[in-house]
Design a protein around this motif. Structure first.
Motif, PDB file in Angstrom:
ATOM      1  N   ILE A  74      -4.114   6.529  -3.382  1.00  0.00           N
ATOM      2  CA  ILE A  74      -3.822   5.386  -2.530  1.00  0.00           C
ATOM      3  C   ILE A  74      -3.683   4.204  -3.473  1.00  0.00           C
ATOM      4  N   LEU A  75      -2.500   3.602  -3.486  1.00  0.00           N
ATOM      5  CA  LEU A  75      -2.221   2.452  -4.330  1.00  0.00           C
ATOM      6  C   LEU A  75      -2.278   1.204  -3.455  1.00  0.00           C
ATOM      7  N   THR A  76      -3.134   0.259  -3.806  1.00  0.00           N
ATOM      8  CA  THR A  76      -3.307  -0.940  -2.991  1.00  0.00           C
ATOM      9  C   THR A  76      -2.368  -2.044  -3.445  1.00  0.00           C
ATOM     10  N   ASN A  77      -2.266  -3.067  -2.633  1.00  0.00           N
ATOM     11  CA  ASN A  77      -1.408  -4.209  -2.952  1.00  0.00           C
ATOM     12  C   ASN A  77      -1.942  -5.034  -4.113  1.00  0.00           C
TER      13      ASN A  77
ATOM     14  N   MET B 173       0.848  -1.175   0.000  1.00  0.00           N
ATOM     15  CA  MET B 173       0.000   0.000   0.000  1.00  0.00           C
ATOM     16  C   MET B 173       0.888   1.230   0.000  1.00  0.00           C
ATOM     17  N   LYS B 174       0.553   2.173  -0.842  1.00  0.00           N
ATOM     18  CA  LYS B 174       1.291   3.429  -0.915  1.00  0.00           C
ATOM     19  C   LYS B 174       0.296   4.585  -0.967  1.00  0.00           C
ATOM     20  N   ILE B 175       0.720   5.706  -0.440  1.00  0.00           N
ATOM     21  CA  ILE B 175      -0.045   6.941  -0.554  1.00  0.00           C
ATOM     22  C   ILE B 175       0.899   7.961  -1.177  1.00  0.00           C
ATOM     23  N   VAL B 176       0.555   8.434  -2.378  1.00  0.00           N
ATOM     24  CA  VAL B 176       1.466   9.292  -3.131  1.00  0.00           C
ATOM     25  C   VAL B 176       0.719  10.412  -3.836  1.00  0.00           C
ATOM     26  N   ALA B 177       1.471  11.454  -4.172  1.00  0.00           N
ATOM     27  CA  ALA B 177       0.952  12.483  -5.074  1.00  0.00           C
ATOM     28  C   ALA B 177       1.050  11.900  -6.485  1.00  0.00           C
ATOM     29  N   PRO B 178       0.045  12.112  -7.313  1.00  0.00           N
ATOM     30  CA  PRO B 178       0.075  11.498  -8.645  1.00  0.00           C
ATOM     31  C   PRO B 178       1.131  12.126  -9.548  1.00  0.00           C
ATOM     32  N   THR B 179       1.716  11.299 -10.417  1.00  0.00           N
ATOM     33  CA  THR B 179       2.649  11.819 -11.413  1.00  0.00           C
ATOM     34  C   THR B 179       1.911  12.128 -12.708  1.00  0.00           C
ATOM     35  N   THR B 180       0.844  11.384 -12.967  1.00  0.00           N
ATOM     36  CA  THR B 180      -0.023  11.648 -14.115  1.00  0.00           C
ATOM     37  C   THR B 180      -1.465  11.390 -13.687  1.00  0.00           C
ATOM     38  N   ILE B 181      -2.404  11.985 -14.416  1.00  0.00           N
ATOM     39  CA  ILE B 181      -3.827  11.774 -14.146  1.00  0.00           C
ATOM     40  C   ILE B 181      -4.513  11.438 -15.456  1.00  0.00           C
ATOM     41  N   ASP B 182      -5.287  10.373 -15.449  1.00  0.00           N
ATOM     42  CA  ASP B 182      -6.057   9.975 -16.620  1.00  0.00           C
ATOM     43  C   ASP B 182      -7.238  10.928 -16.757  1.00  0.00           C
ATOM     44  N   ARG B 183      -7.175  11.831 -17.717  1.00  0.00           N
ATOM     45  CA  ARG B 183      -8.212  12.847 -17.882  1.00  0.00           C
ATOM     46  C   ARG B 183      -9.516  12.270 -18.432  1.00  0.00           C
TER      47      ARG B 183
ATOM     48  N   GLY C 257      -3.202  -3.691  -6.866  1.00  0.00           N
ATOM     49  CA  GLY C 257      -3.111  -2.906  -8.081  1.00  0.00           C
ATOM     50  C   GLY C 257      -4.173  -1.854  -8.292  1.00  0.00           C
ATOM     51  N   GLN C 258      -5.028  -1.628  -7.321  1.00  0.00           N
ATOM     52  CA  GLN C 258      -6.043  -0.583  -7.449  1.00  0.00           C
ATOM     53  C   GLN C 258      -5.423   0.784  -7.166  1.00  0.00           C
ATOM     54  N   GLU C 259      -5.917   1.785  -7.873  1.00  0.00           N
ATOM     55  CA  GLU C 259      -5.544   3.172  -7.601  1.00  0.00           C
ATOM     56  C   GLU C 259      -6.818   3.925  -7.217  1.00  0.00           C
ATOM     57  N   ILE C 260      -6.793   4.538  -6.044  1.00  0.00           N
ATOM     58  CA  ILE C 260      -7.953   5.284  -5.561  1.00  0.00           C
ATOM     59  C   ILE C 260      -7.528   6.742  -5.461  1.00  0.00           C
ATOM     60  N   LEU C 261      -8.187   7.601  -6.224  1.00  0.00           N
ATOM     61  CA  LEU C 261      -7.828   9.010  -6.287  1.00  0.00           C
ATOM     62  C   LEU C 261      -8.697   9.822  -5.338  1.00  0.00           C
ATOM     63  N   PHE C 262      -8.049  10.703  -4.583  1.00  0.00           N
ATOM     64  CA  PHE C 262      -8.744  11.637  -3.704  1.00  0.00           C
ATOM     65  C   PHE C 262      -8.315  13.048  -4.071  1.00  0.00           C
ATOM     66  N   GLU C 263      -9.204  14.001  -3.815  1.00  0.00           N
ATOM     67  CA  GLU C 263      -8.880  15.393  -4.069  1.00  0.00           C
ATOM     68  C   GLU C 263      -9.272  16.218  -2.848  1.00  0.00           C
ATOM     69  N   VAL C 264      -8.407  17.142  -2.465  1.00  0.00           N
ATOM     70  CA  VAL C 264      -8.670  18.041  -1.348  1.00  0.00           C
ATOM     71  C   VAL C 264      -8.696  19.472  -1.875  1.00  0.00           C
ATOM     72  N   ALA C 265      -8.951  20.428  -1.008  1.00  0.00           N
ATOM     73  CA  ALA C 265      -9.163  21.808  -1.445  1.00  0.00           C
ATOM     74  C   ALA C 265      -7.885  22.501  -1.921  1.00  0.00           C
ATOM     75  N   THR C 266      -6.766  22.269  -1.230  1.00  0.00           N
ATOM     76  CA  THR C 266      -5.536  22.993  -1.568  1.00  0.00           C
ATOM     77  C   THR C 266      -4.342  22.043  -1.609  1.00  0.00           C
ATOM     78  N   LYS C 267      -3.269  22.518  -2.220  1.00  0.00           N
ATOM     79  CA  LYS C 267      -2.022  21.743  -2.270  1.00  0.00           C
ATOM     80  C   LYS C 267      -1.453  21.560  -0.862  1.00  0.00           C
ATOM     81  N   ASP C 268      -1.526  22.597  -0.034  1.00  0.00           N
ATOM     82  CA  ASP C 268      -1.023  22.491   1.339  1.00  0.00           C
ATOM     83  C   ASP C 268      -1.783  21.430   2.127  1.00  0.00           C
ATOM     84  N   GLU C 269      -3.106  21.390   1.951  1.00  0.00           N
ATOM     85  CA  GLU C 269      -3.912  20.378   2.630  1.00  0.00           C
ATOM     86  C   GLU C 269      -3.518  18.977   2.165  1.00  0.00           C
TER      87      GLU C 269
END
Length: 83
Positions: free
Chosen positions: A25-28, A1-11, A30-42
């Motif tokens: 959130i990358l699961t063991n 499991m990894k939690i990372v900032a995305p390098t690319t986004i499938d538009r 092979g799933q990728e779960i995308l989350f979005e928050v209000a700001t880069k700092d958040e």
């Protein structure tokens, strides 16, 4: 499991997500779960806190600390096992 900032986004899948405000959130399995928050700092704060939490959980499991169940799974215990 990894939690990372995305390098690319499938538009095609996520056409409106703000790149700087997203994290994955990358699961063991092979799933990728995308989350979005209000700001880069958040996003950066959440990534840091999630990584610390996972590191603490892993270290407690590795050393065999039985307190890990109270620290990380107390809600589940009260939800299912309290009467």
């Amino acid at each position: 499991m990894k939690i990372v900032a995305p390098t690319t986004i499938d538009r095609e899948t996520y056409p409106f997500v703000k790149y700087d405000c997203a994290f994955l959130i990358l699961t063991n399995i092979g799933q990728e779960i995308l989350f979005e928050v209000a700001t880069k700092d958040e996003r950066d704060k959440l990534l840091f806190v999630f990584k610390l939490m996972i590191a603490r959980l892993a270290s407690k499991i590795i050393v065999g600390d039985e307190g890990v169940f109270d620290d990380f799974f107390a809600f589940i215990n009260t939800l299912f096992f309290s009467k």
